[in-house]
Enzyme design. Structure first.
Site, PDB file in Angstrom:
ATOM      1  CG  ASP A  57      45.285  32.619  50.408  1.00 12.40           C
ATOM      2  OD1 ASP A  57      44.244  33.293  50.226  1.00 12.40           O
ATOM      3  OD2 ASP A  57      45.279  31.400  50.654  1.00 12.40           O
ATOM      4  CG  ASN A  81      39.118  36.758  38.208  1.00 13.44           C
ATOM      5  OD1 ASN A  81      38.174  36.263  37.594  1.00 13.44           O
ATOM      6  ND2 ASN A  81      40.317  36.184  38.262  1.00 13.44           N
ATOM      7  CE1 TYR A 147      31.753  29.043  42.562  1.00 17.05           C
ATOM      8  CE2 TYR A 147      29.852  28.387  41.240  1.00 17.05           C
ATOM      9  CZ  TYR A 147      31.019  29.100  41.376  1.00 17.05           C
ATOM     10  OH  TYR A 147      31.466  29.891  40.341  1.00 17.05           O
ATOM     11  CE  LYS A 151      31.444  32.744  42.231  1.00 18.34           C
ATOM     12  NZ  LYS A 151      32.442  33.800  41.973  1.00 18.34           N
ATOM     13  CB  VAL A 180      34.379  29.986  31.804  1.00 18.93           C
ATOM     14  CG1 VAL A 180      35.650  30.544  31.178  1.00 18.93           C
ATOM     15  CG2 VAL A 180      33.261  31.020  31.777  1.00 18.93           C
TER      16      VAL A 180
HETATM   17  C1  8X3 Z   1      30.485  28.548  37.165  1.00 21.59           C
HETATM   18  C2  8X3 Z   1      29.190  28.198  36.551  1.00 21.59           C
HETATM   19  O1  8X3 Z   1      27.314  26.501  36.337  1.00 21.59           O
HETATM   20  O2  8X3 Z   1      29.458  25.662  37.145  1.00 21.59           O
HETATM   21  O3  8X3 Z   1      30.399  29.624  38.005  1.00 21.59           O
HETATM   22  O4  8X3 Z   1      28.063  26.981  38.570  1.00 21.59           O
HETATM   23  S1  8X3 Z   1      28.483  26.775  37.204  1.00 21.59           S
END
Ligand code: 8X3
Length: 248
Positions: A57, A81, A147, A151, A180
């Protein structure tokens, strides 16, 4: 630029984009060093791709020292990644443990690993760092507070490093995909396969192989060409919240 014999460290290698990328880089003759938690899957992939591997991990405090013991810290390429989303509900009712895990994997571990490898790359006269960002690093959406924040952080980190290392023969790049189809949604919905399937219903998502192909394209550019960022979505997606679905 040829990837033949290039020493590349890839995190999150055991599934999805990581797995597809390991296979694509192996096809190009790269010398792979794979990292992921799931030892059985990683071992099978390492066998297929003649790769070295470390089943661990990346958030463990001793991860970097274990990596150094096993392989040293000199690589031609680092691909950050590993990353995940956990939960899709409002922040007010979300689990703090989910937030912490996303911050640890998507941000802290990637930063720490880069911190360990970057000086060695500079020492050896160059290299490539490629971060797996997301369209969530450009947009925000309800249910994605943490999230998206992770990012955005990765996006800012990548851009700053790019400026900071300019002139050092170092390419700092990122790819920012939209939808994806991988284990991403299943992980996000904590194993709820029906909810995960709904995400891609009536539309054609990108595949991990699509992203792997684009990353190989970025890495194979001549040394003087740095694709700072590649943003990609399925043709059926216009933003995180704009998805064209056909009736099924
Ligand atoms: C994944 C794309 O649109 O689910 O990183 O945030 S989204």
């Amino acid at each position: 630029m040829t990837l033949l014999g290039k020493k590349i460290l890839l995190t999150g290698a055991s599934s999805g984009i990581g797995e597809a990328l390991a296979l694509a880089l192996f096809d190009k003759g790269a010398s792979l060093f794979l990292v992921a938690r799931r030892a059985d899957r990683l071992q099978a992939l390492a066998q297929k791709t003649s790769a070295n591997y470390l089943a661990m991990d990346i958030t463990q405090p001793d991860f970097v020292s274990e990596l150094e013991k096993k392989f040293g810290l000199h690589f031609d390429g680092l691909i950050n990644n590993a990353g995940l989303a956990l939960g899709r509900g409002p922040y007010s009712t979300s689990l703090l443990s989910d937030s912490e895990r996303m911050l640890q994997v998507n941000v802290e571990a990637a930063f720490r690993l880069t911190h360990a490898l970057l000086p060695k790359m500079l020492e050896q006269g160059g290299g490539d760092i490629l971060n797996l960002c997301s369209i969530a690093g450009h947009w925000t959406y309800p249910g994605g507070a943490i999230y998206c924040a992770t990012k955005h952080a990765l996006w800012a980190f990548t851009k700053a490093l790019r400026e900071e290392t300019c002139g050092k023969n170092l390419r700092v790049m990122q790819i920012s995909p939209g939808m994806v189809e991988s284990e991403f949604s299943e992980v996000r919905f904590k194993g709820d396969k029906d909810k995960a399937r709904e995400v891609y219903q009536g539309m054609t998502p990108l595949s991990p192989a699509d992203i792997a192909r684009m990353i190989v394209f970025m890495l194979e550019q001549p040394r003087h060409v740095c694709i700072d960022e590649l943003i990609t979505m399925p043709t059926d997606q216009g933003s995180p919240t704009t998805v064209a679905r056909r009736n099924t």
